[in-house]
Every structure is written in C-alpha cells, then in structure tokens.
Motif scaffolding. Structure first.
Motif, mmCIF file in Angstrom:
data_model
loop_
_atom_site.group_PDB
_atom_site.id
_atom_site.type_symbol
_atom_site.label_atom_id
_atom_site.label_comp_id
_atom_site.label_asym_id
_atom_site.label_seq_id
_atom_site.Cartn_x
_atom_site.Cartn_y
_atom_site.Cartn_z
ATOM 1 N N SER A 234 17.521 15.917 -65.648
ATOM 2 C CA SER A 234 18.875 16.214 -66.140
ATOM 3 C C SER A 234 19.039 15.752 -67.579
ATOM 4 C CB SER A 234 19.920 15.525 -65.257
ATOM 5 O OG SER A 234 19.874 15.987 -63.940
ATOM 6 N N LYS A 321 22.538 20.115 -59.068
ATOM 7 C CA LYS A 321 23.066 18.987 -59.839
ATOM 8 C C LYS A 321 22.534 19.009 -61.268
ATOM 9 C CE LYS A 321 24.042 14.071 -59.518
ATOM 10 N NZ LYS A 321 23.762 13.718 -60.928
ATOM 11 N N ASP A 324 24.070 22.254 -62.908
ATOM 12 C CA ASP A 324 25.487 22.498 -62.633
ATOM 13 C C ASP A 324 25.704 23.954 -62.196
ATOM 14 O OD1 ASP A 324 28.172 21.907 -62.356
ATOM 15 O OD2 ASP A 324 28.646 22.222 -64.479
ATOM 16 N N THR A 326 26.644 27.217 -59.827
ATOM 17 C CA THR A 326 27.633 27.730 -58.883
ATOM 18 C C THR A 326 26.920 28.774 -58.026
ATOM 19 O OG1 THR A 326 28.321 29.366 -60.524
ATOM 20 C CG2 THR A 326 29.567 27.292 -60.445
ATOM 21 N N LYS A 356 27.638 29.151 -67.178
ATOM 22 C CA LYS A 356 28.738 28.205 -66.984
ATOM 23 C C LYS A 356 28.768 27.258 -68.164
ATOM 24 C CE LYS A 356 30.702 24.743 -63.881
ATOM 25 N NZ LYS A 356 30.511 23.930 -62.647
#
Length: 507
Positions: A234, A321, A324, A326, A356
């Motif tokens: 991340s 995660k 991010d 959807t 996003k």
C-alpha cells in the motif's frame, strides 16, 4: 462473557463507592489467568478440517471457552488434512504432556489420491471427535468448574438451547455459511465465519445488513488486510513506486479437488451417522454419493465456489484495501471445457474495476488450474520461480513498473529495482500474528470492528462471486450494476446472483 456495565452498579463504580482496593481476580490467578467473566463463550459449527483446526486454535486462547460443537456428521476419518495424521497430531500437541498417545482410535486410516496430482492424508472430523478434543483439553487443565462440551447435530437446536453463548464459529461447506451466520446474528451472537463469506452475492448483501442492524462483531479468519505485506505494498504504490496501477494478475495452483466432472450416476448408501438431508440443507436435493464430501464439495456449483471462492477471498481482501476498490463493473471468463454442475478444471477471469479518486480504472485477472500470466523479462532468479508449475503469485502492473509477490503479496519486489522499495530485515523465525482472530475477539469484547468484518468484506465477496458466475458462463461478458445487483446484458446470469433456498431451509 459479560460486559463491565452489566447490572445496576458497575465494577468500576462499586470500587469507587466502597473506598478500598479490589485486587483483580486475574492477578490472584497468576500469569495468563483470565477470569470467567472475561472469557468469550463460543460454539463451533461445522467440524471438518477447518472447523477442527481453528477450534483448536481457539481452545488454546485463555480468553475463549468452547462450550458446544455441532455437525450433521457424528464422526468419521475421511477429512482431507495437510500432512500425515495432522489433525490428531495437532490435538495431542494442544493437550500437552501425558497425551502423546491420546485418541489412538482417531488416528488417520491412511491417504487418498483425490486427483491425478493431489494426494491427501485422511483425518478425523465430525461432532463426536470435536467434543472429545474439547473435553480432553479442559480436563487436562483441571478446570474445577468445567461441565463438559455440548454436542449437536442441528445448529438450530444449538442456537435455541445455548442461549448464553457469546459467539459462534461457522466452518461448514460454503452453501451453509450464510444461513447459519444469519440465524446466529439474529439471536445477537457474534460470528466468525470461514471464507468465503457466502455462496451467493445476495447472501453477502444480507450478511452485511444483518450484521449492521444487530451490531454484532463479525469477521472472516483472513488476515490479508492487516498483514505486513499489505501495508508495505500500500505504501509503495501510494508513493508511486510503479506509477498508476492499470492491471493486477493473481494466480492460484488450485483446484486440489475434482472439477470439470459430471454428476455421478450411482446412488450410494448414506454413511451411518451422517444426516445427508441436513448436509444438503438449502441446496437442491440429490442422492448421496462420496463424490460430494468431504472437502471435494468445493468443486460443485451447489455447494462450493471453486478455486476462486476458496482462495480469492484471501488475496482480494488485501487487494481491496491496497487499491481502495469498489465492486467491479464487468466480468468475463475463458476456461477449459464447461460442465453443468462443476467448475472448470482451469480458467482465466477478468474483472473490470472503475476509477476512484486519483486511482485509474483497472483490470484484475484471476488464473487457476495451472494457468498464469506471461512471465515478465528482467526478473530475479527467485522471482522467476513464481511462474513455475505449482507456484502462486500476484503481480501489479503500473505505467512505470511492476510489483511482484507471493499469492498474498508476501515478499514483494518492485521492478525496476529501487533501494527505496525494499522490505526491512525480518527477525529470524518470526511469524506473523493471526491479526484477524485477534481483531474479532477484541471486537466481541467491545473493541473496534475487524478489517474483515461482514460489511467491509461484502463488496470483496461480491467481486469474486461475480467472477464465479462468469466461470459458469465462460465466453460471455457480464455487465454488472452493483446498485441494482443485476447483470444488465445477460438475463440468464441473474439466476445465480441470489438463488432461492430449498423448501424447509429458508432463513
């Protein structure tokens, strides 16, 4: 387990009003002692390999008291286990000194060649062996107040009689996850449910809704969102290590069980001690055959979610995660030969995710049955092995480079290589904690919601289950409207989005 504020006067208020020091019971009890009022009382439902293994992990925790077990199978020694006599060996290790020869009658009868490439040891399972493990464990600890472990064939009877139980652990085949979890939550029980969270997209929506309404602590035993690998990946991607991510490729060596097969013509006698109708539960009725259970149910549409559902729940929990994500807007699969009732032996599934914020739209591709993406040039010798037969991995492709790691993102490497994006040295012999379990138990006691709670994992589950539908309809592109929970361009796909339960097993 009772909350501190139960009753007219809390413990804290009483201590203040009395004006003297109360020494906590855990201090009097010594190191590691947990007073009964602080223990989570738990019932385990579904005592196959995963049920037995995780229940033993829970038994080892001083803040958990297992009070009941449940399975529609009384007991047998035909469950797949990952190592010779692994389940009994684990039980003896849990019980400790003096129990080295415990349960000789539960020893593995040998091994079985499940598929051309996979041979498994056979181990114990069912409610009677589970009860024996639980009772032997607490007896070995000489708990003077221990009254034994209750055993049930039907989870409905368990939920009706065990009114004081705090939580349930659900480890049945996939088609039973949602019905049992929903029933438990409606009785305000906290739920730890095995992956995948549900068997259908509609069930995932209901699981999230009821968890929210009942305010119960829920989780899957999946630690990917909390792992060190997820944290590093991340941070590196957010820092622009590979530029904007455009593609992700994730490959699994599964299935280890039979897929791409027809329904057996033979009707076999139901083994003694197995309630076959209850095992089928919400699934359509069919005659008993050994081809369906245990373990091998994963490959059948009516009972499991194939390789994608078995393993995608791990990697996708981390992916959602990290990026991010959807729910996807489309899915499309290509596969080996299609069969009416089982997943294909091998497949590739493409899922398209919308942009996003600053993240670009991207395509996530899943591979199973030995299929993999092309091997990039310039990899280290170690990373080239990720593409060898039997290996699993994940690869993020950005507009400036790639990031490659093990299936769950473990041991990630960035290309082109940079000293800035290297893992710190790891302590020799160090093992990652089971953060999912820790988070769930903390939530049961009033702490924050786990990162794999049902509300967070519902869209994750929706994504790979849409992929499972695409596997059933290989060659067709499915346009997905998540708001309406419908495939908009192929009506026949919608029968798999939220299929009805068999009469008598409605929730």
């Amino acid at each position: 387990m009772k909350g501190e504020e139960d009753g007219a006067l809390s413990r804290r208020a009483f201590a203040g009003a009395a004006g003297f020091l109360i020494v906590p019971r855990h201090v009097l009890g010594g190191a590691g002692y947990v007073p009964p009022s602080d223990r989570v009382t738990l019932a385990a439902i579904g005592m196959g390999r995963q049920g037995m293994a995780v229940t033993m992990e829970l038994l080892a925790r001083p803040d958990v008291q297992v009070v009941a077990v449940c399975d529609c199978n009384q007991g047998s020694k035909d469950y797949a286990e990952y190592g010779a006599n692994a389940l009994l060996t684990s039980a003896r290790r849990l019980l400790g000194s003096g129990y080295e020869n415990w349960g000789e009658d539960l020893a593995s009868p040998g091994s079985l060649q499940l598929t051309h490439s996979f041979r498994t040891s056979l181990g114990m399972g069912g409610r009677d062996p589970a009860r024996r493990v639980v009772e032997a464990f607490y007896s070995s600890r000489k708990a003077s107040t221990y009254k034994g472990c209750a055993s049930y064939r039907d989870y409905r009877e368990l939920l009706e009689k065990e009114k004081d139980v705090d939580a349930v652990y659900v480890a049945t085949p996939d088609h039973w996850h949602a019905p049992i979890s929903l029933a438990a939550m409606r009785k305000r029980k906290h739920v730890l449910c095995q992956k995948p969270m549900t068997h259908s997209i509609g069930e995932a929506r209901r699981m999230a809704q009821i968890a929210r309404e009942m305010k119960t602590a829920t989780s899957l035993p999946v630690s990917n969102p909390s792992s060190d690998a997820t944290r590093f990946i991340s941070e590196w991607i957010a820092d622009g290590a590979i530029g904007r991510v455009r593609e992700v490729h994730n490959w699994s060596s599964r299935p280890f069980w039979a897929q791409g097969v027809d329904r057996p013509a033979e009707q076999q006698p139901v083994p003694e001690g197995l309630d076959w109708d209850l095992w089928l539960g919400p699934a359509p009725s069919r005659p008993y055959n050994k081809a369906y259970l245990p373990f091998v149910w994963r490959g059948w549409y009516d009972f499991g979610c194939g390789s994608f559902g078995d393993m995608g729940c791990y990697s996708f929990a981390g992916l959602f995660k990290i990026l991010d994500l959807t729910p996807p807007t489309a899915a499309e699969a290509c596969s080996s030969e299609s069969f009416e009732e089982t997943y294909p032996k091998a497949s590739i599934v493409h899922l398209d995710f919308p942009a996003k914020g600053s993240r670009a739209a991207l395509r996530l591709s899943w591979y199973d049955g030995g299929l993999k993406p092309p091997r990039p040039a310039g990899l280290s010798q170690e990373d080239q092995q990720m593409f060898d037969r039997g290996r699993e991995g994940i690869m993020y492709i950005g507009d400036k480079g790639i990031l490659l790691g093990g299936f769950n993102g473990d041991n990630p490497h960035v290309y082109p290589e940079s000293a800035k994006y290297k893992l710190p040295p790891r302590e020799r012999g160090a093992r990652e904690r089971d953060r999912a379990m820790e988070q769930w138990l903390a939530a049961v006691k009033g702490g924050p919601a786990p990162l794999t709670n049902f509300e967070i994992q519902a869209p994750v589950t929706e994504a790979f289950l849409l992929g499972c539908i695409a596997q059933r309809l290989a060659g067709s592109r499915l346009e997905w409207d998540t708001g309406k929970m419908r495939v908009t361009n192929l009506e026949k796909a919608n029968q798999y989005v939220d299929p009805p339960y068999r009469s008598g097993y409605d929730v």
